[in-house]
Design a protein around this motif. Structure first.
Motif, PDB file in Angstrom:
ATOM      1  N   ASP A 164     -38.606  15.844   6.928  1.00  0.00           N
ATOM      2  CA  ASP A 164     -38.480  16.305   8.317  1.00  0.00           C
ATOM      3  C   ASP A 164     -37.103  16.910   8.566  1.00  0.00           C
ATOM      4  O   ASP A 164     -36.975  17.952   9.228  1.00  0.00           O
ATOM      5  CB  ASP A 164     -38.720  15.136   9.279  1.00  0.00           C
ATOM      6  CG  ASP A 164     -40.164  14.661   9.279  1.00  0.00           C
ATOM      7  OD1 ASP A 164     -41.029  15.420   8.801  1.00  0.00           O
ATOM      8  OD2 ASP A 164     -40.418  13.528   9.737  1.00  0.00           O
ATOM      9  N   ALA A 165     -36.058  16.265   8.048  1.00  0.00           N
ATOM     10  CA  ALA A 165     -34.701  16.788   8.220  1.00  0.00           C
ATOM     11  C   ALA A 165     -34.547  18.135   7.524  1.00  0.00           C
ATOM     12  O   ALA A 165     -33.931  19.066   8.054  1.00  0.00           O
ATOM     13  CB  ALA A 165     -33.678  15.786   7.678  1.00  0.00           C
ATOM     14  N   LEU A 166     -35.119  18.253   6.322  1.00  0.00           N
ATOM     15  CA  LEU A 166     -35.038  19.516   5.584  1.00  0.00           C
ATOM     16  C   LEU A 166     -35.828  20.615   6.281  1.00  0.00           C
ATOM     17  O   LEU A 166     -35.388  21.775   6.342  1.00  0.00           O
ATOM     18  CB  LEU A 166     -35.561  19.321   4.158  1.00  0.00           C
ATOM     19  CG  LEU A 166     -34.686  18.457   3.236  1.00  0.00           C
ATOM     20  CD1 LEU A 166     -35.446  18.099   1.962  1.00  0.00           C
ATOM     21  CD2 LEU A 166     -33.387  19.191   2.888  1.00  0.00           C
ATOM     22  N   ASN A 167     -36.991  20.263   6.828  1.00  0.00           N
ATOM     23  CA  ASN A 167     -37.795  21.257   7.537  1.00  0.00           C
ATOM     24  C   ASN A 167     -37.076  21.753   8.793  1.00  0.00           C
ATOM     25  O   ASN A 167     -37.113  22.946   9.113  1.00  0.00           O
ATOM     26  CB  ASN A 167     -39.156  20.655   7.922  1.00  0.00           C
ATOM     27  CG  ASN A 167     -40.055  20.462   6.711  1.00  0.00           C
ATOM     28  OD1 ASN A 167     -39.920  21.157   5.701  1.00  0.00           O
ATOM     29  ND2 ASN A 167     -40.967  19.507   6.801  1.00  0.00           N
ATOM     30  N   GLY A 202     -26.336  14.948   1.230  1.00  0.00           N
ATOM     31  CA  GLY A 202     -25.285  14.973   2.244  1.00  0.00           C
ATOM     32  C   GLY A 202     -24.090  15.829   1.900  1.00  0.00           C
ATOM     33  O   GLY A 202     -23.898  16.267   0.759  1.00  0.00           O
ATOM     34  N   VAL A 203     -23.237  16.026   2.932  1.00  0.00           N
ATOM     35  CA  VAL A 203     -22.087  16.924   2.806  1.00  0.00           C
ATOM     36  C   VAL A 203     -21.069  16.398   1.806  1.00  0.00           C
ATOM     37  O   VAL A 203     -20.347  17.172   1.184  1.00  0.00           O
ATOM     38  CB  VAL A 203     -21.433  17.133   4.189  1.00  0.00           C
ATOM     39  CG1 VAL A 203     -20.829  15.848   4.715  1.00  0.00           C
ATOM     40  CG2 VAL A 203     -20.380  18.226   4.121  1.00  0.00           C
ATOM     41  N   TYR A 233     -34.579   5.012   2.097  1.00  0.00           N
ATOM     42  CA  TYR A 233     -34.472   6.459   1.904  1.00  0.00           C
ATOM     43  C   TYR A 233     -35.840   7.126   2.080  1.00  0.00           C
ATOM     44  O   TYR A 233     -36.377   7.760   1.174  1.00  0.00           O
ATOM     45  CB  TYR A 233     -33.921   6.793   0.514  1.00  0.00           C
ATOM     46  CG  TYR A 233     -32.485   6.422   0.320  1.00  0.00           C
ATOM     47  CD1 TYR A 233     -31.467   7.258   0.775  1.00  0.00           C
ATOM     48  CD2 TYR A 233     -32.126   5.228  -0.310  1.00  0.00           C
ATOM     49  CE1 TYR A 233     -30.136   6.925   0.607  1.00  0.00           C
ATOM     50  CE2 TYR A 233     -30.790   4.879  -0.477  1.00  0.00           C
ATOM     51  CZ  TYR A 233     -29.801   5.735  -0.016  1.00  0.00           C
ATOM     52  OH  TYR A 233     -28.487   5.396  -0.187  1.00  0.00           O
ATOM     53  N   ALA A 234     -36.420   6.992   3.271  1.00  0.00           N
ATOM     54  CA  ALA A 234     -37.789   7.432   3.527  1.00  0.00           C
ATOM     55  C   ALA A 234     -37.973   8.907   3.199  1.00  0.00           C
ATOM     56  O   ALA A 234     -37.327   9.760   3.807  1.00  0.00           O
ATOM     57  CB  ALA A 234     -38.158   7.174   4.987  1.00  0.00           C
ATOM     58  N   ALA A 245     -25.999  14.576  10.796  1.00  0.00           N
ATOM     59  CA  ALA A 245     -26.404  13.384  11.538  1.00  0.00           C
ATOM     60  C   ALA A 245     -27.703  12.800  10.990  1.00  0.00           C
ATOM     61  O   ALA A 245     -27.832  11.573  10.833  1.00  0.00           O
ATOM     62  CB  ALA A 245     -26.550  13.725  13.020  1.00  0.00           C
ATOM     63  N   ARG A 246     -28.673  13.668  10.685  1.00  0.00           N
ATOM     64  CA  ARG A 246     -29.958  13.173  10.151  1.00  0.00           C
ATOM     65  C   ARG A 246     -29.769  12.507   8.794  1.00  0.00           C
ATOM     66  O   ARG A 246     -30.385  11.473   8.502  1.00  0.00           O
ATOM     67  CB  ARG A 246     -30.937  14.345  10.033  1.00  0.00           C
ATOM     68  CG  ARG A 246     -31.427  14.924  11.344  1.00  0.00           C
ATOM     69  CD  ARG A 246     -32.407  13.994  12.070  1.00  0.00           C
ATOM     70  NE  ARG A 246     -33.628  13.766  11.337  1.00  0.00           N
ATOM     71  CZ  ARG A 246     -34.736  14.504  11.465  1.00  0.00           C
ATOM     72  NH1 ARG A 246     -34.731  15.549  12.291  1.00  0.00           N
ATOM     73  NH2 ARG A 246     -35.825  14.208  10.789  1.00  0.00           N
ATOM     74  N   HIS A 247     -28.913  13.082   7.957  1.00  0.00           N
ATOM     75  CA  HIS A 247     -28.710  12.487   6.639  1.00  0.00           C
ATOM     76  C   HIS A 247     -28.001  11.147   6.740  1.00  0.00           C
ATOM     77  O   HIS A 247     -28.272  10.219   5.959  1.00  0.00           O
ATOM     78  CB  HIS A 247     -27.918  13.431   5.746  1.00  0.00           C
ATOM     79  CG  HIS A 247     -27.779  12.928   4.338  1.00  0.00           C
ATOM     80  ND1 HIS A 247     -26.632  12.324   3.860  1.00  0.00           N
ATOM     81  CD2 HIS A 247     -28.669  12.916   3.297  1.00  0.00           C
ATOM     82  CE1 HIS A 247     -26.817  11.969   2.606  1.00  0.00           C
ATOM     83  NE2 HIS A 247     -28.025  12.323   2.229  1.00  0.00           N
ATOM     84  N   ALA A 248     -27.086  11.011   7.703  1.00  0.00           N
ATOM     85  CA  ALA A 248     -26.417   9.726   7.892  1.00  0.00           C
ATOM     86  C   ALA A 248     -27.423   8.648   8.255  1.00  0.00           C
ATOM     87  O   ALA A 248     -27.328   7.502   7.785  1.00  0.00           O
ATOM     88  CB  ALA A 248     -25.350   9.855   8.975  1.00  0.00           C
ATOM     89  N   LEU A 249     -28.409   8.985   9.074  1.00  0.00           N
ATOM     90  CA  LEU A 249     -29.454   8.012   9.425  1.00  0.00           C
ATOM     91  C   LEU A 249     -30.310   7.675   8.208  1.00  0.00           C
ATOM     92  O   LEU A 249     -30.712   6.522   8.015  1.00  0.00           O
ATOM     93  CB  LEU A 249     -30.331   8.569  10.539  1.00  0.00           C
ATOM     94  CG  LEU A 249     -29.662   8.723  11.918  1.00  0.00           C
ATOM     95  CD1 LEU A 249     -30.612   9.392  12.898  1.00  0.00           C
ATOM     96  CD2 LEU A 249     -29.228   7.355  12.444  1.00  0.00           C
ATOM     97  N   LEU A 250     -30.584   8.688   7.375  1.00  0.00           N
ATOM     98  CA  LEU A 250     -31.363   8.440   6.166  1.00  0.00           C
ATOM     99  C   LEU A 250     -30.652   7.460   5.237  1.00  0.00           C
ATOM    100  O   LEU A 250     -31.270   6.546   4.676  1.00  0.00           O
ATOM    101  CB  LEU A 250     -31.603   9.751   5.423  1.00  0.00           C
ATOM    102  CG  LEU A 250     -32.719  10.664   5.921  1.00  0.00           C
ATOM    103  CD1 LEU A 250     -32.648  12.003   5.219  1.00  0.00           C
ATOM    104  CD2 LEU A 250     -34.079  10.025   5.697  1.00  0.00           C
ATOM    105  N   CYS A 251     -29.346   7.657   5.064  1.00  0.00           N
ATOM    106  CA  CYS A 251     -28.587   6.795   4.161  1.00  0.00           C
ATOM    107  C   CYS A 251     -28.430   5.382   4.726  1.00  0.00           C
ATOM    108  O   CYS A 251     -28.208   4.443   3.965  1.00  0.00           O
ATOM    109  CB  CYS A 251     -27.211   7.413   3.901  1.00  0.00           C
ATOM    110  SG  CYS A 251     -27.298   8.934   2.921  1.00  0.00           S
TER     111      CYS A 251
END
Length: 868
Positions: free
Chosen positions: A689-692, A628-629, A682-683, A671-677
């Motif tokens: 998918d977010a990185l791709n 994340g940022v 931490y799927a 936004a995607r990383h916030a959902l991951l956290c």
């Protein structure tokens, strides 16, 4: 100033209104009547509160007020027709989409992490008939002449003070009065090159002046965007109603500035901005691009021998005229506000020496004080021998005993403003204050009467706006601009910035959440179709002019390139690591060591992260968490955010598509990383998918940079930044791979190829080979592989040789780099290969430092004292 409109009594049934809000369901077929569109518009229009002028109906809102539409609005809706009214929801959505796609923003008190607020434009324009505009035009031109004459007196003979036409406290006591300007006589005796006059349309149909803006008036860029946006929505009405064009006024301004400059047509003009965190920065960039000017910040400029220079890649270029977009007090930290980081040290000295012209001349802040309005009628008679064509709102400065006594009696019917806006910008509307608030205000005025100015309360006219199937009235004000077209000569731009108050509020201010609209000025004469394009006989010379690249722009483009590549490299390493951790290739301890070391070195995981050989899942969770940022200066999110911030600094040089892609990748990944956290698991697949997704957008960004940017010096700096970053990362990663021993194994061999994005290239050329010679050929020597070190080095050396002053500096910079023409596979097979990789890493750091000194900070140039 008045409230917005109340709920109307003339409207369609609720079911029809609902159907209007659904684009897929058209209006019922109207009866065959030429007045049908007007009747339909009236049926959708809410009524205006009594006491306000109704712009839609063209009269005072009252029980016996006008029933039909004003002629100009009747013509507008006739050109739309009933089908056009049914299409207004779609057009409104189109406006919102266009503003978003164009990145039009108004950023209130932004910091570098804030999201900029989209600019707001209402669908309907404010329509001003030709006869009405002629009165406004004459009054605004007179105001420009009057204010210019006042400036000349305040910084010259000061007869207005001596003869009692102005109280000294309003001038010399004003914090914006600049004693450093005393005795100055600007070119052509022209102090004010852009004058903005804020007008309100009263219930009696007369336009009145509410305020003046003379330091750095906002709106000239936004009103252009409003015109383009709304003109596209109503092209038939726009053309049929003979709306006057705007381009001639901007061209006249540029010609006027050149005429006033000693350099004449050869004058170098720049637009001075406080920077990308200023609330109207979009306008600064937009206006600079439209006028064909370099957009500069204070640190782009330097003063040498009382002359102003722009720091460029070619060296110091003289600047003759600055259109300033920052307050006067910030212009020069040596003579004005010492803490200013926005201005130019020594600028005031250059102004007094006559070597640079500022538009507008510094020191006009006292003219912006609301208290000044009360003294203008007498001053106009004294200086111009004329009565004011446009009346001001009745105004009383409480610093005078008689005005204080009179003002306290009329407080309930007045608008209370601060005399010196630098102290406070608050405005209080007497009719809307509670008895307690009124008593407190009266007491504050008694204690500090000179700090307050009273204006008569004027119910603002109500402009029709489109809101989900209804025409809703909103309080409106119009800002009109007088633009200098020669010595002591001005012309009024036929249009203006329309500002509307938020629903239920009475102050038309963008800072408080208001919106804007286009202004259509009708003409009875010919449409002036002048454009900003150069005349035919000057077109060839104009085409041959090279675009100036300031050192600041070059540095930001350099870092735009570096952060593009840095983000791509960190994404690629993160994707590779996650895929390998989930795969079956973890039998190699050497591969795990390489992945672990590379991830730590590139900041993908903290140095105290679990060893993947001991805890794959723990290492994996740390990696996902650190994407994340907010995870540090080397995380994927941080690099994407830094990429966006670098783009913000040079938005005037980037296409709309490129800016949109950069903003999109930052916003979506955050936004995607916030959902991951938020998910304790931490799927890994969701992280991949977010990185791709981000990788795909970065590919589009690099494509835009490569194929859709002009190959000027700025682009070369961007390309150099990318290649420096690529060399540093790939050389370091290959060195780590060699040290870890992972190249001895097939899985490590393939992992290194994947990191270099060279898997297909390698297998196409060498099929199933896994030997060191083949690897070094593809990753180091091969000049057809854009990921090989040899190709990148060769390209970088070529870019350096084309920089400005290449004969002087290019050879020296190239000498910092190894020459891939000297490499052979036989040499690379020897032990010196690892030192070569470390040499490349070190040379990239040295090259970056040298570029900064020579082209960005000009630290290699001898500075001249300001006092020389």
């Amino acid at each position: 100033m008045g409230l917005g409109g109340e709920t109307g009594i003339l409207r369609l049934s609720s079911s029809l209104v609902h159907r209007l809000t659904l684009n897929a369901i058209p209006l019922p077929s109207p009866p065959a009547s030429p007045a049908c569109p007007q009747a339909l518009a009236l049926s959708l229009a809410q009524s205006v509160a009594p006491g306000h002028r109704d712009e839609l109906r063209g009269g005072l809102a009252a029980a016996d007020g006008p029933e039909g539409l004003a002629p100009e609005w009747g013509e507008f809706f006739d050109h739309l027709g009933a089908e056009g009214l049914a299409d207004l929801n779609r057009r409104e959505q189109s406006v919102v989409r266009q503003l978003r796609d164009n990145g039009v923003t108004y950023n209130v008190y932004a910091d570098q992490d804030s999201q900029q607020r989209p600019w707001s434009i209402d669908l309907f324009p404010l329509i001003v008939p030709a006869a009405e505009w002629s009165k406004i035009e004459a009054g605004v031109l007179q105001r420009a002449r009057l204010l210019n004459a006042i400036m000349a007196d305040l910084y010259g003979p000061q007869q207005l003070l001596e003869q009692g036409f102005l109280p000294p406290a309003l001038v010399q006591g004003h914090p914006g009065y600049l004693r450093a300007m005393r005795g100055l006589r600007p070119a052509g005796d022209t102090w004010l090159h852009v004058v903005a006059v804020d007008l309100a349309h009263g219930p009696d149909g007369r336009w009145r002046v509410v305020s003046h803006r003379t330091q750095s008036p906002s709106g000239l860029g936004y009103l252009l965007e409003n015109r383009i946006t709304i003109g596209r929505q109503f092209p038939n009405a726009f053309n049929a109603m003979k709306v006057q064009r705007l381009g001639a006024s901007y061209k006249a301004l540029m010609q006027g500035l050149r005429a006033l400059s000693p350099k004449g047509a050869d004058a170098r003009i720049a637009l001075l901005t406080p920077g990308p965190y200023n609330e109207t920065y979009f306008e600064h960039a937009y206006l600079a691009r439209y006028l064909g000017l370099p957009l500069v910040e204070g640190n782009d400029l330097t003063v040498r021998d009382q002359r102003v220079y722009l720091k460029t890649l070619h060296g110091l270029e003289p600047v003759d005229v600055l259109i300033k977009r920052l307050g006067d007090e910030w212009l020069d930290p040596l003579e004005l506000r010492s803490e200013s980081a926005l201005g130019v040290p020594g600028l005031m000295q250059a102004v007094r020496a006559g070597h640079v012209m500022l538009a507008n001349a510094p020191g006009s802040a006292p003219l912006e004080s609301s208290a000044m309005l009360g003294f203008l009628p007498a001053i106009s008679r004294q200086l111009l021998g004329e009565e004011l064509h446009l009346s001001s709102l009745p105004t009383w400065w409480c610093g005078e005993a008689a005005s204080l006594a009179d003002g306290l009696h009329r407080l309930e019917r007045s608008v209370v403003k601060r005399t010196y806006p630098r102290t406070s910008s608050e405005t209080e509307i007497g009719p809307m204050l509670s008895p307690k608030a009124m008593a407190e205000l009266r007491e504050r005025i008694r204690k500090q009467p000179d700090q307050y100015t009273l204006q008569s309360y004027l119910p603002l006219s109500q402009q029709p706006t489109w809101r989900e199937g209804e025409i809703v009235p909103r309080a409106v004000m119009l800002r009109v601009f007088a633009l200098c077209d020669g010595p002591q000569s001005w012309r009024v731009l036929p249009g203006g910035l329309v500002r509307m108050a938020p629903p239920g509020q009475a102050i038309a201010s963008m800072q408080s959440g208001g919106s804007s609209a286009d202004c259509w000025v009708q003409t009875e004469g010919e449409i002036d179709r002048t454009s900003m394009l150069p005349d035919a006989h000057n077109a060839r010379a104009h085409a041959q002019q090279k675009r100036i690249v300031s050192s600041r722009s070059a540095e930001n483009l350099f870092w735009l390139g570096r952060y593009t590549e840095r983000a791509d490299n960190s994404l690629r390493l993160a994707r590779l690591t996650l895929r390998l951790l989930q795969g079956e290739q973890l039998n190699s301890a050497d591969l795990l060591k390489w992945l672990s070391t590379a991830a730590r070195r590139h900041g993908l995981v903290p140095f105290d992260a679990p060893d993947p050989a001991q805890s794959v899942r723990g290492f994996e969770r740390q990696l996902i968490q650190q994407l994340g940022v907010g995870s540090g200066a080397t995380s994927v999110g941080y690099n994407l955010r830094a990429l966006r911030l670098s783009a913000d600094q040079v938005r005037e040089r980037l296409s709309l598509d490129l800016r949109a892609l950069i903003e999109r990748v930052d916003a979506q990944f955050t936004a995607r990383h916030a959902l991951l956290c938020a998910d304790a698991e931490y799927a890994p697949q969701e992280a991949l998918d977010a990185l791709n997704e981000a990788s795909g957008l970065l590919t589009a960004i690099t494509g835009e940079q490569t194929d859709r940017m002009v190959r000027d010096d700025g682009w070369r700096m961007l390309s150099i930044g990318r290649h420096i970053e690529r060399l540093h990362t790939l050389a370091g990663s290959l060195a780590l791979a060699m040290e870890s021993g992972c190249l001895r194994h097939d899985d490590g061999f393939e992992a290194v190829l994947a990191l270099f994005d060279s898997t297909i290239t390698f297998h196409y050329q060498y099929q199933q080979r896994r030997d060191r010679t083949a690897l070094l050929d593809v990753l180091i020597v091969n000049r057809d592989n854009p990921r090989s070190l040899g190709w990148v080095l060769s390209t970088l050396r070529s870019r350096l040789s084309k920089l400005p002053r290449a004969k002087e500096d290019g050879i020296k910079l190239k000498s910092l780099l190894p020459d891939p023409d000297d490499w052979t596979l036989d040499q690379l097979m020897e032990p010196p290969l690892l030192p070569l990789m470390r040499q490349i890493e070190g040379s990239m750091l040295m090259l970056s430092t040298q570029l900064a000194q020579r082209y960005f900070s000009h630290a290699d140039r001898v500075n001249t004292s300001l006092m020389a």
